[in-house]
Design a protein around this motif. Structure first.
Motif, short mmCIF file in Angstrom:
data_model
loop_
_atom_site.label_atom_id
_atom_site.label_comp_id
_atom_site.label_asym_id
_atom_site.label_seq_id
_atom_site.Cartn_x
_atom_site.Cartn_y
_atom_site.Cartn_z
N VAL A 29 0.87 -1.14 -0.09
CA VAL A 29 0.04 0.09 0.20
C VAL A 29 0.86 1.25 0.05
O VAL A 29 1.41 1.61 0.93
CB VAL A 29 -1.00 0.00 1.15
CG1 VAL A 29 -2.04 1.11 1.15
CG2 VAL A 29 -1.89 -1.28 1.28
N ASN A 52 -5.19 4.59 -2.05
CA ASN A 52 -6.67 4.81 -1.48
C ASN A 52 -7.30 5.73 -2.25
O ASN A 52 -8.60 5.82 -2.22
CB ASN A 52 -6.11 5.63 -0.12
CG ASN A 52 -6.74 4.71 0.74
OD1 ASN A 52 -6.83 3.71 0.93
ND2 ASN A 52 -7.14 5.51 1.93
N LEU A 76 -7.99 0.78 -2.94
CA LEU A 76 -8.61 0.15 -1.49
C LEU A 76 -9.62 1.18 -0.80
O LEU A 76 -10.33 0.86 0.03
CB LEU A 76 -7.42 0.05 -0.55
CG LEU A 76 -6.21 -0.67 -1.32
CD1 LEU A 76 -4.94 -0.76 -0.39
CD2 LEU A 76 -6.65 -2.13 -1.50
N MET A 157 -14.24 -7.82 1.38
CA MET A 157 -13.25 -6.69 2.05
C MET A 157 -13.59 -6.20 3.33
O MET A 157 -14.90 -5.76 3.38
CB MET A 157 -12.69 -5.78 1.04
CG MET A 157 -11.61 -4.68 1.53
SD MET A 157 -12.20 -3.34 2.38
CE MET A 157 -11.04 -2.36 2.02
N MET A 189 -3.91 -5.98 7.60
CA MET A 189 -3.04 -4.61 7.44
C MET A 189 -1.51 -4.95 8.18
O MET A 189 -1.47 -5.95 8.55
CB MET A 189 -3.81 -3.37 7.82
CG MET A 189 -5.26 -3.50 7.21
SD MET A 189 -6.17 -1.93 7.12
CE MET A 189 -5.53 -0.75 8.05
N SER A 190 -0.78 -3.83 8.23
CA SER A 190 0.33 -4.04 8.85
C SER A 190 0.40 -4.73 10.30
O SER A 190 1.20 -5.53 10.58
CB SER A 190 1.06 -2.66 9.10
OG SER A 190 1.55 -2.30 7.80
N SER A 208 2.25 0.74 6.03
CA SER A 208 3.64 1.12 6.83
C SER A 208 4.68 0.16 6.97
O SER A 208 5.67 0.28 7.40
CB SER A 208 2.85 1.92 7.98
OG SER A 208 1.88 1.02 8.72
C1 LIG Z 1 -3.85 2.60 4.41
C2 LIG Z 1 -4.72 1.31 4.19
C3 LIG Z 1 -4.21 0.05 4.47
C4 LIG Z 1 -2.40 -0.11 4.84
O1 LIG Z 1 -2.31 0.41 6.31
P1 LIG Z 1 -1.24 0.06 7.14
O2 LIG Z 1 -1.47 0.03 8.28
O3 LIG Z 1 -0.27 1.11 6.59
O4 LIG Z 1 -0.61 -1.33 6.75
C5 LIG Z 1 -4.61 -1.16 4.39
N1 LIG Z 1 -5.98 -0.95 3.65
C6 LIG Z 1 -6.74 0.13 3.78
C7 LIG Z 1 -8.19 0.27 3.10
C8 LIG Z 1 -6.17 1.31 3.91
O5 LIG Z 1 -6.52 2.70 3.56
#
Ligand SMILES: *Cc1c(COP(=O)(O)O)cnc(C)c1O
Length: 215
Positions: A29, A52, A76, A157, A189-190, A208
């Protein structure tokens, strides 16, 4: 750059869940990240990225695609109907199909463009008022509607609430996918992608942890 660390952690999580190696796709991302952080990941050969915002992505990716060749781009974030056409031309996959009006817009534009990105239905598993996504109790009906419009819906999702155990939400999303015959699960996510993989994630969205904190 910790792309290889994240890959290793994904492989370990696949193995721990007794899932085949390579069954989880890593969406890097790159939203809000400066070029000097994104280029090393492209140079390392990674070709699957998430963004995004349509506008931001449209400003960066055409040049990077020219330089690095085909890149699989996933949207996303929430999508306004008036940006749908641009999004359909830029992205191979859109993870934020979240309302009937957007489904109708995609269907109309798909006819016109002769193509449509693969789609995930976003489910607001935490029923958070400020968050996009269809409510869990409306998901089955909405998926039926989207399919009746001939849209290429491949999965579901979610983004769990920040202050709750994500595992419950991942399990709920997996159940919605399973009962609707949708194989793809965009979750994790992270901070929680390994938990998501344990619950069947096929697409993890990691920003991140690969690129560093966004400013
Ligand atoms: C920003 C975002 C991510 C990535 O987030 P991190 O915490 O940086 O990994 C994943 N999914 C969506 C929908 C996001 O907006």
């Amino acid at each position: 750059m910790s792309l290889s660390d994240i890959r290793a952690r994904i492989a370990a999580a696949e193995a721990a869940a007794q899932r085949p190696a390579g069954s989880v796709q890593l969406i890097a991302v790159s939203k809000e990240q400066p070029e000097d952080r994104v280029l090393p990941v492209l140079e390392a050969g990674h070709r699957l990225f998430g963004e995004n915002r349509v506008q931001e992505a449209a400003g960066k990716w055409p040049a990077w695609r020219e330089r690095f060749g085909a890149v699989d781009l996933h949207l996303l974030g929430p999508l306004q109907s008036n940006k749908a056409r641009q999004a359909m031309e830029l992205f191979q996959t859109i993870h934020s199909l979240d309302r009937p009006k957007l489904a109708q817009t995609f269907a109309r534009l798909a006819q016109e463009l002769g193509q449509c990105p693969q789609l995930f239905v976003q489910v607001n598993t935490g029923a958070e008022p400020q968050k996009a996504g269809i409510l869990p109790e409306d998901a089955d009906r909405f998926i039926t509607v989207a399919r009746a419009l001939d849209l290429p819906v491949i999965g579901v999702m979610c983004i769990p609430p920040v202050d709750e155990d994500p595992a419950t939400h991942f399990a709920q999303l997996a159940e919605i996918g399973a009962r609707n015959g949708l194989d793809a699960l965009s979750m994790g996510m992270s901070d929680d992608f390994e938990v998501a993989i344990a619950h069947g994630a096929t697409h993890v969205r990691v920003g991140s942890a690969i690129f560093g904190a966004r400013r």
